[in-house]
Design a protein around this motif. Structure first.
Motif, PDB file in Angstrom:
ATOM      1  N   SER A  51      -7.040   8.268 -10.119  1.00  0.00           N
ATOM      2  CA  SER A  51      -5.981   8.222  -9.107  1.00  0.00           C
ATOM      3  C   SER A  51      -4.819   9.062  -9.608  1.00  0.00           C
ATOM      4  CB  SER A  51      -5.531   6.781  -8.825  1.00  0.00           C
ATOM      5  OG  SER A  51      -4.863   6.224  -9.940  1.00  0.00           O
TER       6      SER A  51
ATOM      7  N   HIS B 266      -5.471  -1.129  -8.480  1.00  0.00           N
ATOM      8  CA  HIS B 266      -6.826  -0.684  -8.156  1.00  0.00           C
ATOM      9  C   HIS B 266      -7.698  -0.516  -9.381  1.00  0.00           C
ATOM     10  CE1 HIS B 266      -3.930   2.645  -8.476  1.00  0.00           C
ATOM     11  NE2 HIS B 266      -4.891   3.360  -9.026  1.00  0.00           N
TER      12      HIS B 266
ATOM     13  N   ASP C 174      -8.647   6.978  -3.773  1.00  0.00           N
ATOM     14  CA  ASP C 174      -9.826   6.750  -2.927  1.00  0.00           C
ATOM     15  C   ASP C 174      -9.846   7.620  -1.672  1.00  0.00           C
ATOM     16  OD1 ASP C 174     -10.800   4.869  -4.695  1.00  0.00           O
ATOM     17  OD2 ASP C 174      -9.936   3.169  -3.612  1.00  0.00           O
TER      18      ASP C 174
END
Length: 373
Positions: free
Chosen positions: A303, A271, A221
């Motif tokens: 990610s 996540h 993120d």
């Protein structure tokens, strides 16, 4: 041996051997289960074989940094025991219950069978690098042992590394011997916010080339994270040197407690909990930027871990599309995606794999189709 709703549940290694001998003779496929938290197996044909009762620590010698445990021993039990002695499993096995929706408890055998390795892999190596030896029962029911209790005794053909990562397709683990290491007395994390994957990879490349022993390099993120672990003076020194090296960036620093919490979530891919397809992609870090750019075109989220060597992709995309972009993509959570979960092997590797399975499981009863369908 007990049978619970058509589920075989051996109480010990001898009963397991009896079950496999009979199943091999009848060519009865079996679906191997421990904690049920590592790999989706519901699509595999076969009678469930629950080996979680083959559990318990055989011996733990903190002074020798050696642990021997039966395969069904819960990981949390092992980790708590090691923590009390100031030690840990350095390969940092992930807990994927949140990703797979598993209700069971992760076991040490499941971690070994999957070669489960967390963020610290870039510093201490993979799970198989800490495996000293093991016992297992092969398809025909033979009880086999390989390796030793200390590194100097590990001689001969290394079946331990062969079984580690085979996901129960060559044999059912019953006991493992593992090297433990002292846990870090101090830890800290540097966070680089507001960047993309390309800049994060540049930071990882530079940081991992230093002598400052970075033990975690992940991106999520818009933030790149670097972890430092060791003795308090070491961590303080390394943190200061890295802050000076990356002085042009606005860097957030996390203390030990915040570091532990952050990296537990990164390790467990918390996540990406949910129902969407989830892919685990192994790449050369130098290829990561180009692959990530193409993955973004599919419309999902990405990610990074292992300094860019591991990509997690969560979102839409057919298996053929993903593997055209990244050949070494494994479907961890199907989310409705059909087809093989594991990537196709090169022809030479396929021939070798088939020959190994014929040797260890000639009747083809152990997790049939898991790694090739």
């Amino acid at each position: 041996m007990t049978t619970i709703i058509d589920q075989l549940a051996p109480a010990d290694e001898a009963e397991l051997s009896e079950i496999l001998t009979a199943a091999s003779g009848d060519r009865q496929p079996l679906r191997i289960l421990g904690g049920g938290t590592r790999t989706e197996t519901a699509h595999i044909a076969g009678t469930p074989l629950d080996v979680s009762a083959i559990s318990g620590v055989v011996t733990y010698e903190p002074g020798e940094m050696t642990l021997i445990a039966r395969a069904g021993t819960p990981l949390p039990e092992i980790e708590a025991m090691l923590e009390a002695e100031g030690q840990s499993l350095a390969f940092e096995p992930p807990d994927l219950r949140g990703v797979l929706g598993g209700r069971g408890i992760p076991t040490i055998g499941g971690a070994i069978a999957a070669n489960a390795s967390g963020p610290r892999r870039i510093r201490t190596g993979a799970c198989r690098d800490h495996l000293l030896g093991l016992r297992f029962v092969d398809g025909p029911g033979r009880i086999l042992r390989n390796g030793g209790r200390v590194m100097k005794n590990v001689t001969g053909l290394d079946l331990s590394r062969l079984l580690c990562g085979s996901h129960g397709t060559l044999g059912v683990l019953t006991e493992v011997a593992i090297k433990t290491l002292p846990h870090a007395q101090a830890r800290a994390t540097l966070g680089f916010h507001g960047i993309d994957e390309l800049r994060a990879l540049g930071i990882f490349s530079k940081a991992l080339a230093t002598p400052y022993e970075v033990s975690g390099a992940a991106f999520l993120d818009g933030t790149a994270w670097l972890r430092i672990e060791g003795l308090p003076p070491q961590v303080e020194y390394r943190q200061q040197r890295l802050l000076e090296m990356f002085g042009a960036h606005d860097i957030q620093t996390l203390d030990g407690a915040a570091t532990r919490e952050l990296w537990r979530g990164l390790r467990d891919v918390a996540h990406f909990a949910g129902d969407l397809p989830l892919w685990r992609i192994l790449v050369k870090p130098t290829d990561a930027a180009a692959i990530v750019a193409r993955l973004h075109d599919l419309g999902g989220q990405v990610s990074l871990d292992w300094g860019g060597g591991l990509i997690w992709y969560c979102g839409p995309g057919e298996a053929s599309s993903l593997r055209q972009i990244a050949p070494h993509a494994t479907l961890v959570r199907r989310g409705g995606v059909p087809g093989p979960a594991f990537p196709p092997e090169a022809p030479a590797i396929t021939r070798l794999s088939q020959e190994l399975r014929r040797r260890f499981d000639p009747a083809g009863i152990l997790n049939p189709g898991l790694m090739d369908s």
